[in-house]
Design an enzyme around this catalytic site. Structure first.
Site, PDB file in Angstrom:
ATOM      1  N   TYR A  10       0.907  -1.362  -0.046  1.00 20.65           N
ATOM      2  CA  TYR A  10      -0.017  -0.094   0.005  1.00 20.65           C
ATOM      3  C   TYR A  10       0.639   1.188   0.051  1.00 20.65           C
ATOM      4  O   TYR A  10       0.352   2.142  -0.327  1.00 20.65           O
ATOM      5  CB  TYR A  10      -0.778   0.017   1.140  1.00 20.65           C
ATOM      6  CG  TYR A  10      -2.313   0.242   0.972  1.00 20.65           C
ATOM      7  CD1 TYR A  10      -3.361  -0.819   0.650  1.00 20.65           C
ATOM      8  CD2 TYR A  10      -2.793   1.663   1.156  1.00 20.65           C
ATOM      9  CE1 TYR A  10      -4.618  -0.575   0.410  1.00 20.65           C
ATOM     10  CE2 TYR A  10      -4.211   1.856   0.891  1.00 20.65           C
ATOM     11  CZ  TYR A  10      -4.978   0.636   0.797  1.00 20.65           C
ATOM     12  OH  TYR A  10      -6.298   1.229   0.301  1.00 20.65           O
ATOM     13  N   LYS A  30      -0.662 -13.405   5.523  1.00 21.47           N
ATOM     14  CA  LYS A  30      -0.463 -14.408   4.475  1.00 21.47           C
ATOM     15  C   LYS A  30       0.797 -14.724   4.277  1.00 21.47           C
ATOM     16  O   LYS A  30       1.734 -14.618   3.330  1.00 21.47           O
ATOM     17  CB  LYS A  30      -0.760 -13.793   2.978  1.00 21.47           C
ATOM     18  CG  LYS A  30      -0.889 -14.777   1.933  1.00 21.47           C
ATOM     19  CD  LYS A  30      -2.289 -15.621   1.945  1.00 21.47           C
ATOM     20  CE  LYS A  30      -2.103 -16.642   0.684  1.00 21.47           C
ATOM     21  NZ  LYS A  30      -3.343 -17.757   0.949  1.00 21.47           N
ATOM     22  N   ASP A  52      -7.463  -3.567   4.554  1.00 19.97           N
ATOM     23  CA  ASP A  52      -8.283  -2.884   3.834  1.00 19.97           C
ATOM     24  C   ASP A  52      -9.465  -3.850   3.347  1.00 19.97           C
ATOM     25  O   ASP A  52     -10.655  -3.504   3.318  1.00 19.97           O
ATOM     26  CB  ASP A  52      -7.433  -2.504   2.541  1.00 19.97           C
ATOM     27  CG  ASP A  52      -8.369  -1.242   1.540  1.00 19.97           C
ATOM     28  OD1 ASP A  52      -9.505  -0.997   2.072  1.00 19.97           O
ATOM     29  OD2 ASP A  52      -7.897  -1.235   0.418  1.00 19.97           O
TER      30      ASP A  52
HETATM   31  O1  LIG Z   1      -7.064   5.716  -0.626  1.00 20.45           O
HETATM   32  C1  LIG Z   1      -8.204   5.251  -1.165  1.00 20.45           C
HETATM   33  O2  LIG Z   1      -8.384   5.813  -2.445  1.00 20.45           O
HETATM   34  C2  LIG Z   1      -8.419   3.970  -0.881  1.00 20.45           C
HETATM   35  C3  LIG Z   1      -8.189   3.718   0.613  1.00 20.45           C
HETATM   36  C4  LIG Z   1      -9.171   2.682   1.071  1.00 20.45           C
HETATM   37  O3  LIG Z   1      -9.975   1.905   0.382  1.00 20.45           O
HETATM   38  C5  LIG Z   1      -9.196   2.531   2.637  1.00 20.45           C
HETATM   39  O4  LIG Z   1      -8.060   3.134   3.103  1.00 20.45           O
HETATM   40  O5  LIG Z   1      -9.904   1.878   3.151  1.00 20.45           O
HETATM   41 MG   LIG Z   2     -10.649   0.440   1.806  1.00 21.04          MG
END
Ligand SMILES: O=C(O)CCC(=O)C(=O)O
Ligand SMILES: [Mg+2]
Ligand SMILES: NC(=O)C1=CN([C@@H]2O[C@H](COP(=O)(O)OP(=O)(O)OC[C@H]3O[C@@H](n4cnc5c(N)ncnc54)[C@H](OP(=O)(O)O)[C@@H]3O)[C@@H](O)[C@H]2O)C=CC1
Length: 417
Positions: free
Chosen positions: A161, A231, A308
């Site tokens: 991420y 994982k 997420d």
């Molecule tokens: O930063 C984004 O556009 C998505 C972030 C996201 O899905 C989250 O933090 O749950």
């Molecule tokens: Mg999200």
């Protein structure tokens, strides 16, 4: 002092003590970001509901002085076409300590990188805290949705991420692939000429600080277990590392002892004497366990991308991301936000559920120590849902519901206070 941010004439800053506790004045200045897409709809409703709850709880003795700060599309209108996350927004969120934001759009594929991620990284908001609880009356796909009661601690600063990746066929991707092949002996890149490449950093420090918060939360809130979700069978040195470092931390800092030779371990909650079990689950199996045996899980500690996915999956179990709140936390700074995104197809239609952002504000009030106002928000949310005057997402699954607009739901909540 700011270029475009207008500091309210009344009100004071929230400040942080050496022990990280907050000094919250009666008129705190709280920055907010309206957000893109449906942020336009839900943020004004959230502000109104919070103001009503605070007014009702404290009879005018306390009031939030809201200060708008800009990010996303609105920032480009205020500051200029390429300014998506102005420096002064970051400074204000840091200086004023507690803030709340609407969702911000991130394009898929090309375009700008996530502003949400940038904000978390810039302010080192390393914990993404997402509680998942069932409200009576909410339509759910589960037979016993009340058994889903979990709090997700998602690592918020590392992992795939972090956005370290290189486009397929770019010079940088080619250079990295060549390095991996020539200097690291990598032979497993199936199509080296056309691969995009991503890097997944996961550190001992990053894992430990997140897991420490999750275990401390279990202690403070008398929770029976903390599950490390990873994982690690496939990604041994990142997700597997996360698991190993999490267990090691539980033993080293909390005195956890292995159960039947480990790796699960447990220790006595120093506050209640009750056992806290530290266990782990591989992410794919975990996603079926939470549907089939949700009562066995309470606090979840996981990496950024898993967190997420798990956030939205768990939110669905208790009625969807229309009522899924969250917080991004460092040791001192907190920025609250919904789990969902900008839902562009509904933007500007006064249509979606403002519940996630309102419940994020509820978490914010509790974080500020304004418990009475937070309690009023929970109570009025419960009453509004039980009255069956709800937004489309609930109305489409509820028998006998009256569908109300986004602002209409806020109004119902205020009437129920
Ligand atoms: O930063 C984004 O556009 C998505 C972030 C996201 O899905 C989250 O933090 O749950
Ligand atoms: Mg999200
Ligand atoms: N923290 C943030 O700012 C986040 C930003 N994003 C960004 O948001 C954009 C859109 O992402 P997308 O994948 O469509 O995900 P969204 O979360 O925006 O929307 C997906 C679906 O969730 C439901 N939903 C979302 N918000 C609400 C709400 N308030 N009330 C009721 N239902 C809701 C809708 O379902 P239905 O269609 O069934 O009605 C919607 O179509 C992307 O650019 C993404 O990067 C995403 C997540 C977090």
């Amino acid at each position: 002092m700011y270029q475009h941010i207008k500091v309210p004439a009344q009100g004071q800053k929230i400040t942080v003590n050496a022990d990280m506790s907050l000094n919250v004045p009666d008129q705190p200045i709280v920055p907010f970001i309206e957000g893109d897409g449906t942020g336009l709809d839900i943020t004004p409703v959230m502000l109104k509901v919070v103001d009503a709850a605070v007014a009702k709880a404290y009879g005018g003795q306390r009031q939030i002085q809201w200060m708008e700060v800009y990010a996303g599309e609105k920032a480009t209108r205020v500051y200029g076409p390429d300014v998506w996350l102005p420096d002064e927004t970051l400074s204000a969120l840091k200086d004023y300590v507690v803030s709340i934001k609407g969702p911000l759009t991130t394009p898929v594929g090309g375009g700008i990188r996530s502003l949400n991620v940038a904000l978390r990284q810039e302010l080192d908001l390393y914990v993404c805290l997402r509680p998942v609880q069932y409200f009576k009356g909410v339509p759910s796909p589960l037979k016993e949705p009340e058994k889903t009661n979990m709090v997700i601690f998602r690592e918020n600063s590392e992992d795939i991420y972090a956005g370290i990746e290189y486009e397929a066929q770019s010079a940088k991707a080619q250079k990295l692939i060549k390095f991996l092949q020539d200097e690291m002996g990598v032979t497993k890149i199936r199509f080296p000429e056309t691969s995009g490449i991503g890097v997944k950093p996961v550190s001992i420090e990053g894992t430990e600080r997140l897991v420490r918060k999750a275990i401390q939360y279990a202690i403070d809130n008398n929770k029976p277990n903390v599950t490390i979700v990873h994982k690690g069978n496939i990604m041994k040195y990142t997700e597997g590392g996360f698991r190993d470092w999490a267990y090691a931390l539980a033993q080293k800092e909390f005195g956890a002892q292995p159960i039947d030779g480990g790796p699960w371990c447990k220790f006595k909650n120093p506050k209640t004497g009750r056992d806290i079990t530290i266990k782990d689950s591989i992410a794919d199996a975990f996603l079926q366990q939470i549907l089939l045996r949700p009562a066995e899980y309470s606090v979840i500690a996981t990496l950024n991308l898993n967190g997420d996915y798990i956030s939205d999956a768990l939110a669905a179990q208790v009625g969807g991301i229309g009522i899924a709140p969250g917080a991004n936390l460092s040791d001192s700074v907190a920025c609250f936000e919904a789990t969902h995104g900008t839902a562009p197809k509904y933007a500007g239609k006064d249509y979606v559920n403002p519940g996630s952002e309102i419940l994020s504000a509820e978490m914010m009030l509790r974080h500020m120590g304004w418990k009475e106002a937070a309690d009023l928000i929970i109570a009025s949310m419960e009453k509004a849902i039980l009255s069956k005057k709800v937004t489309y997402d609930f109305a489409r699954l509820m028998d006998g519901a009256t569908q109300v607009s986004c602002s209409g739901f806020g109004q119902v909540m205020i009437e129920q206070m």
